[in-house]
Design an enzyme around this catalytic site. Structure first.
Site, PDB file in Angstrom:
ATOM      1  N   LYS A 117     -13.708  -6.430  -8.643  1.00 56.36           N
ATOM      2  CA  LYS A 117     -14.322  -6.461  -7.316  1.00 56.36           C
ATOM      3  C   LYS A 117     -15.800  -6.786  -7.467  1.00 56.36           C
ATOM      4  O   LYS A 117     -16.542  -6.076  -8.161  1.00 56.36           O
ATOM      5  CB  LYS A 117     -14.141  -5.116  -6.607  1.00 56.36           C
ATOM      6  N   ASP A 157      -7.814  -0.823 -11.239  1.00 58.51           N
ATOM      7  CA  ASP A 157      -8.748  -1.322 -10.236  1.00 58.51           C
ATOM      8  C   ASP A 157      -9.948  -0.400 -10.116  1.00 58.51           C
ATOM      9  O   ASP A 157     -11.002  -0.630 -10.698  1.00 58.51           O
ATOM     10  CB  ASP A 157      -8.033  -1.469  -8.890  1.00 58.51           C
ATOM     11  N   ASP A 161       0.487  -0.605  -4.912  1.00 60.85           N
ATOM     12  CA  ASP A 161      -0.897  -0.173  -5.109  1.00 60.85           C
ATOM     13  C   ASP A 161      -1.110   1.193  -4.473  1.00 60.85           C
ATOM     14  O   ASP A 161      -1.177   1.321  -3.249  1.00 60.85           O
ATOM     15  CB  ASP A 161      -1.844  -1.204  -4.487  1.00 60.85           C
ATOM     16  N   LYS A 163       0.836  -1.193   0.000  1.00 66.08           N
ATOM     17  CA  LYS A 163       0.000   0.000   0.000  1.00 66.08           C
ATOM     18  C   LYS A 163       0.878   1.253   0.000  1.00 66.08           C
ATOM     19  O   LYS A 163       1.541   1.572   0.995  1.00 66.08           O
ATOM     20  CB  LYS A 163      -0.941  -0.006   1.211  1.00 66.08           C
TER      21      LYS A 163
END
Length: 368
Positions: free
Chosen positions: A265, A241, A193, A165
């Protein structure tokens, strides 16, 4: 078979590590999950779950899921839950947008379809290939050395793919990427990410500074065009994403060559039905996929496992095991991580039985 009612439960999911931190200082300690039971006139109940990553990640929040279900639920009474396209068209006509609200209902209807057919959701979604599939481990944002130090523990649990992250200051993010890559072996995969956290000029500085590092770059900026600009400025493998929330968005990104991997997702797309469509399109386009959701417990994890295990291993980049991150189990029979891998249940439906003592009484009911 007809839907006779819905029961909606709220459950808290605390984290083993105390908090989950990502770009721009965002953090959650306890996730607020919504569990939906879809009840039928033949005595079968299907179960679904939706759990937004706080109210500041995607256009979704926990209280909104429950408010949306109050609006949506009455229109579903009398429908056959096995008619998944009919059900999804009804939901889309009744409530414009808000796909995450619909996700738990659609998930529960896949559970019902499997229970009625005596088949696992993984089989109905295409059939499980191989014994299991590979997982990744997200490394919550901390100081560079602290993030690197977490790798050994995660590696002992079998993980070989790590999602770092980032999305903070450029200088510290460069240190984070280098520090974690330095403790990984050549066969281990690192994903940086940013969760939309960088501006274009910041993302360009990062990818230029880590040009010599073996790392995937994921969703550096908030907008699609910004991400595409960064993609064209680097030869790092690239993942999208947050901006991929529909089939049209996926088609556009594929046509532009905007990604090497896409994160699908379930909740962001509106449920397993629409996630399966996106998965199958990616399979035709040759785009690798991470199968996941925003967050969740045992029920979301079971749905992820069913979709991931029925995805071609050649195109499944990785998937996630959210029930390993949280301290509360909300269902028996959910898939469990084993040495960094997971297998979908072969029991009918999602293969889970909710823990009624954990869910408690419904926050509200619709219908019978």
């Amino acid at each position: 078979m007809q839907i006779t009612g819905l029961s909606v439960h709220q459950v808290d999911l605390p984290l083993h590590e105390g908090s989950y931190n990502w770009s721009e200082g965002k953090s959650v300690a306890v996730f607020d999950s919504t569990v939906v039971g879809v009840h039928t006139d033949v005595g079968l109940t299907g179960w679904g779950e939706v759990c937004p990553l706080g109210p500041f990640y995607l256009p979704a929040y926990a209280n909104g899921a429950r408010a949306g279900l109050r609006e949506l639920g009455p229109s579903l009474l009398g429908l056959d839950p096995r008619d998944l396209d009919v059900l999804n068209r009804r939901m889309d006509r009744t409530l414009k947008g808000h796909p995450y609200v619909k996700s738990a209902v659609d998930m529960a209807c896949w559970d019902l379809l499997g229970k009625d057919a005596g088949q696992s959701a993984a089989r109905l979604l295409g059939g499980a290939e191989g014994e299991d599939f590979v997982l990744y481990r997200a490394i919550s944002q901390e100081a560079p050395d602290a993030m690197a130090a977490r790798v050994a523990g995660y590696r002992s649990e079998g993980y070989r793919r790590f999602q770092l992250k980032v999305g903070g200051s450029v200088e510290e993010d460069i240190e984070r990427i280098r520090a974690v890559r330095a403790v990984l072996s050549e066969d281990e995969i690192l994903i940086a990410d940013a969760n939309t956290g960088w501006l274009m000029h910041e993302a360009r500085r990062v990818v230029r500074a880590v040009r010599d590092v073996d790392v995937y770059i994921e969703q550096p900026c908030a907008g699609y065009e910004e991400c595409l600009s960064v993609r064209r400025a680097t030869d790092h493998p690239f993942i999208l994403d947050e901006v991929i929330d529909s089939i049209p968005a996926l088609l556009r990104a594929a046509a532009d060559g905007a990604m090497d991997v896409v994160n699908l997702k379930i909740g962001k797309l509106g449920g397993l039905t629409k996630a399966r469509r996106a998965r199958d399109l990616c399979s035709e386009l040759g785009v690798a996929m991470t199968i996941e959701d925003s967050w969740g417990g045992d029920i979301v994890t079971a749905a992820i496992a069913a979709l991931a295990h029925s995805t071609s291993p050649a195109l499944l980049f990785t998937a996630t095991d959210f029930n390993s991150y949280v301290t509360t189990s909300i269902a028996e029979g959910a898939p469990q991580r084993r040495q960094g891998r997971m297998a979908a249940s072969d029991a009918p439906g999602l293969g889970i039985d909710p823990r009624v003592d954990v869910l408690g009484a419904p926050e509200f009911r619709i219908g019978a």
